[in-house]
Design a protein around this motif. Structure first.
Motif, PDB file in Angstrom:
ATOM      1  N   GLY A 192      98.718  31.042 -31.200  1.00 13.25           N
ATOM      2  CA  GLY A 192     100.105  30.734 -30.871  1.00 13.25           C
ATOM      3  C   GLY A 192     101.118  31.657 -30.779  1.00 13.25           C
ATOM      4  O   GLY A 192     101.486  32.085 -29.959  1.00 13.25           O
ATOM      5  N   THR A 193     101.154  32.308 -31.937  1.00 12.56           N
ATOM      6  CA  THR A 193     102.024  33.956 -31.865  1.00 12.56           C
ATOM      7  C   THR A 193     101.300  34.594 -31.172  1.00 12.56           C
ATOM      8  O   THR A 193     101.388  36.077 -31.488  1.00 12.56           O
ATOM      9  CB  THR A 193     102.410  34.446 -33.404  1.00 12.56           C
ATOM     10  N   HIS A 194     100.226  35.199 -30.880  1.00  9.40           N
ATOM     11  CA  HIS A 194      99.840  36.228 -29.612  1.00  9.40           C
ATOM     12  C   HIS A 194      99.077  37.265 -30.704  1.00  9.40           C
ATOM     13  O   HIS A 194      99.012  38.600 -30.333  1.00  9.40           O
ATOM     14  CB  HIS A 194     100.367  36.441 -28.459  1.00  9.40           C
ATOM     15  N   ASN A 195      98.667  36.382 -32.036  1.00 11.60           N
ATOM     16  CA  ASN A 195      98.148  37.560 -32.802  1.00 11.60           C
ATOM     17  C   ASN A 195      96.763  36.711 -32.408  1.00 11.60           C
ATOM     18  O   ASN A 195      96.037  37.291 -33.998  1.00 11.60           O
ATOM     19  CB  ASN A 195      98.403  37.384 -34.447  1.00 11.60           C
ATOM     20  N   TYR A 196      96.111  37.693 -31.906  1.00  7.05           N
ATOM     21  CA  TYR A 196      94.570  37.932 -31.489  1.00  7.05           C
ATOM     22  C   TYR A 196      93.594  38.251 -32.382  1.00  7.05           C
ATOM     23  O   TYR A 196      92.348  37.925 -32.788  1.00  7.05           O
ATOM     24  CB  TYR A 196      94.214  38.045 -30.177  1.00  7.05           C
ATOM     25  N   LYS A 197      93.756  39.674 -32.999  1.00 11.70           N
ATOM     26  CA  LYS A 197      92.860  40.083 -33.693  1.00 11.70           C
ATOM     27  C   LYS A 197      93.268  39.918 -35.163  1.00 11.70           C
ATOM     28  O   LYS A 197      91.815  38.876 -35.348  1.00 11.70           O
ATOM     29  CB  LYS A 197      93.620  41.347 -34.413  1.00 11.70           C
ATOM     30  N   ALA A 198      94.490  38.693 -35.485  1.00 10.43           N
ATOM     31  CA  ALA A 198      94.148  37.941 -36.769  1.00 10.43           C
ATOM     32  C   ALA A 198      93.137  36.396 -36.553  1.00 10.43           C
ATOM     33  O   ALA A 198      92.777  35.729 -37.586  1.00 10.43           O
ATOM     34  CB  ALA A 198      95.705  37.578 -37.537  1.00 10.43           C
ATOM     35  N   ALA A 199      93.733  36.398 -35.490  1.00  7.20           N
ATOM     36  CA  ALA A 199      92.619  35.414 -34.932  1.00  7.20           C
ATOM     37  C   ALA A 199      91.576  35.126 -34.806  1.00  7.20           C
ATOM     38  O   ALA A 199      90.171  34.425 -35.936  1.00  7.20           O
ATOM     39  CB  ALA A 199      93.583  35.071 -33.345  1.00  7.20           C
ATOM     40  N   MET A 200      91.456  35.947 -34.712  1.00 11.19           N
ATOM     41  CA  MET A 200      89.107  37.063 -34.957  1.00 11.19           C
ATOM     42  C   MET A 200      88.789  36.739 -35.929  1.00 11.19           C
ATOM     43  O   MET A 200      88.057  36.393 -36.427  1.00 11.19           O
ATOM     44  CB  MET A 200      89.165  38.559 -34.238  1.00 11.19           C
ATOM     45  N   LYS A 201      89.613  37.586 -36.926  1.00  8.81           N
ATOM     46  CA  LYS A 201      89.492  37.671 -38.203  1.00  8.81           C
ATOM     47  C   LYS A 201      88.868  36.127 -38.948  1.00  8.81           C
ATOM     48  O   LYS A 201      88.074  36.284 -39.644  1.00  8.81           O
ATOM     49  CB  LYS A 201      90.330  38.588 -39.024  1.00  8.81           C
ATOM     50  N   LEU A 202      90.617  35.357 -38.211  1.00  8.59           N
ATOM     51  CA  LEU A 202      90.021  33.649 -39.417  1.00  8.59           C
ATOM     52  C   LEU A 202      88.816  33.391 -39.266  1.00  8.59           C
ATOM     53  O   LEU A 202      88.057  32.355 -39.316  1.00  8.59           O
ATOM     54  CB  LEU A 202      91.466  33.146 -39.279  1.00  8.59           C
ATOM     55  N   SER A 203      88.999  32.716 -37.322  1.00  8.25           N
ATOM     56  CA  SER A 203      87.850  32.366 -36.531  1.00  8.25           C
ATOM     57  C   SER A 203      86.467  32.566 -37.289  1.00  8.25           C
ATOM     58  O   SER A 203      85.309  31.933 -37.416  1.00  8.25           O
ATOM     59  CB  SER A 203      87.633  32.677 -35.173  1.00  8.25           C
ATOM     60  N   ASP A 204      85.837  34.199 -37.352  1.00  6.39           N
ATOM     61  CA  ASP A 204      84.751  34.577 -38.273  1.00  6.39           C
ATOM     62  C   ASP A 204      85.108  34.189 -39.737  1.00  6.39           C
ATOM     63  O   ASP A 204      83.758  33.626 -40.009  1.00  6.39           O
ATOM     64  CB  ASP A 204      85.063  35.889 -38.298  1.00  6.39           C
ATOM     65  N   GLN A 205      85.968  34.703 -40.480  1.00  2.00           N
ATOM     66  CA  GLN A 205      85.701  33.723 -41.693  1.00  2.00           C
ATOM     67  C   GLN A 205      85.454  32.262 -42.161  1.00  2.00           C
ATOM     68  O   GLN A 205      84.115  31.801 -42.538  1.00  2.00           O
ATOM     69  CB  GLN A 205      86.736  33.891 -42.389  1.00  2.00           C
ATOM     70  N   LEU A 206      86.051  31.659 -40.975  1.00  2.00           N
ATOM     71  CA  LEU A 206      85.932  30.355 -41.011  1.00  2.00           C
ATOM     72  C   LEU A 206      84.413  29.854 -40.744  1.00  2.00           C
ATOM     73  O   LEU A 206      83.779  28.916 -41.014  1.00  2.00           O
ATOM     74  CB  LEU A 206      86.770  28.973 -40.174  1.00  2.00           C
ATOM     75  N   LEU A 207      83.896  30.546 -39.499  1.00  2.00           N
ATOM     76  CA  LEU A 207      82.393  29.895 -39.159  1.00  2.00           C
ATOM     77  C   LEU A 207      81.301  31.232 -40.177  1.00  2.00           C
ATOM     78  O   LEU A 207      80.753  30.398 -39.894  1.00  2.00           O
ATOM     79  CB  LEU A 207      82.305  30.908 -37.269  1.00  2.00           C
ATOM     80  N   LYS A 208      82.093  31.357 -41.009  1.00  2.00           N
ATOM     81  CA  LYS A 208      80.956  32.114 -41.865  1.00  2.00           C
ATOM     82  C   LYS A 208      80.648  30.496 -42.629  1.00  2.00           C
ATOM     83  O   LYS A 208      79.736  30.332 -43.293  1.00  2.00           O
ATOM     84  CB  LYS A 208      81.509  32.892 -42.897  1.00  2.00           C
ATOM     85  N   LYS A 209      81.960  29.697 -43.186  1.00  2.00           N
ATOM     86  CA  LYS A 209      81.879  28.769 -43.885  1.00  2.00           C
ATOM     87  C   LYS A 209      81.267  27.735 -43.521  1.00  2.00           C
ATOM     88  O   LYS A 209      80.874  26.365 -43.933  1.00  2.00           O
ATOM     89  CB  LYS A 209      83.439  27.982 -44.347  1.00  2.00           C
ATOM     90  N   GLN A 210      81.429  27.471 -42.175  1.00  2.00           N
ATOM     91  CA  GLN A 210      81.224  26.260 -41.025  1.00  2.00           C
ATOM     92  C   GLN A 210      80.645  27.058 -39.775  1.00  2.00           C
ATOM     93  O   GLN A 210      81.295  27.069 -38.714  1.00  2.00           O
ATOM     94  CB  GLN A 210      82.260  24.997 -41.392  1.00  2.00           C
ATOM     95  N   PRO A 211      79.551  27.750 -39.945  1.00  2.00           N
ATOM     96  CA  PRO A 211      78.873  27.579 -38.350  1.00  2.00           C
ATOM     97  C   PRO A 211      78.704  26.865 -37.531  1.00  2.00           C
ATOM     98  O   PRO A 211      79.143  27.432 -36.069  1.00  2.00           O
ATOM     99  CB  PRO A 211      77.920  28.726 -38.828  1.00  2.00           C
ATOM    100  N   LYS A 212      78.671  25.938 -37.546  1.00  2.00           N
ATOM    101  CA  LYS A 212      77.950  25.136 -36.674  1.00  2.00           C
ATOM    102  C   LYS A 212      79.434  24.116 -35.845  1.00  2.00           C
ATOM    103  O   LYS A 212      79.339  23.174 -34.998  1.00  2.00           O
ATOM    104  CB  LYS A 212      77.478  23.826 -36.977  1.00  2.00           C
ATOM    105  N   SER A 213      80.609  24.360 -36.620  1.00  2.00           N
ATOM    106  CA  SER A 213      81.380  23.905 -36.624  1.00  2.00           C
ATOM    107  C   SER A 213      82.179  23.618 -34.730  1.00  2.00           C
ATOM    108  O   SER A 213      82.841  25.137 -34.080  1.00  2.00           O
ATOM    109  CB  SER A 213      82.976  24.455 -36.964  1.00  2.00           C
ATOM    110  N   HIS A 214      81.880  23.144 -33.999  1.00  2.00           N
ATOM    111  CA  HIS A 214      82.271  22.807 -32.639  1.00  2.00           C
ATOM    112  C   HIS A 214      83.841  23.207 -32.281  1.00  2.00           C
ATOM    113  O   HIS A 214      84.073  24.387 -31.921  1.00  2.00           O
ATOM    114  CB  HIS A 214      82.918  21.660 -31.987  1.00  2.00           C
TER     115      HIS A 214
END
Length: 124
Positions: free
Chosen positions: A21-43
């Motif tokens: 939402g704040t256009h901080n896409y670098k942080a968004a990529m990092k956060l999504s990668d972290q979340l996907l490590k915990k839940q790789p199947k999360s749609h």
């Protein structure tokens, strides 16, 4: 999903939504990668990552990721709404319509109604 699960999910995803939402896409990529490590199947997390990829211009990666999720025929309203944003950003609204028209994803009257509401605004 119970009320508790929904609240926990909201807390877990809030930083990712805020980063996008704040256009901080670098942080968004990092956060999504972290979340996907915990839940790789999360749609939802995969679609949010796809949205981020689309926003930073990595369109082929966004398309690859959203296509992977689309094949799994998600039925969650949040996932479908976010998919709509990604497909619109990619200029591929027809692909979203194909996903929505898949009979397996239209088993809910609520989802059918959401689609009927969203489609006219997307074509504008």
């Amino acid at each position: 999903m119970s009320r508790y699960d929904a609240a926990a999910e909201e807390r877990r995803l809030r930083p990712l939504y805020d980063a996008i939402g704040t256009h901080n896409y670098k942080a968004a990529m990092k956060l999504s990668d972290q979340l996907l490590k915990k839940q790789p199947k999360s749609h939802l997390v995969r679609i949010l990552k796809s949205l981020t990829l689309e926003r930073i211009g990595r369109r082929s990666e966004a398309l690859e990721l959203i296509t992977t999720v689309s094949v799994e025929v998600p039925t969650d309203e949040h996932v479908l709404n976010t998919m709509c944003l990604v497909y619109k950003g990619l200029g591929m609204l027809e692909a979203f319509v194909a996903v929505k028209n898949d009979e397996r994803s239209l088993d809910s009257l609520e989802l059918q109604n959401t689609f009927q509401i969203l489609l006219p605004s997307l074509r504008a």
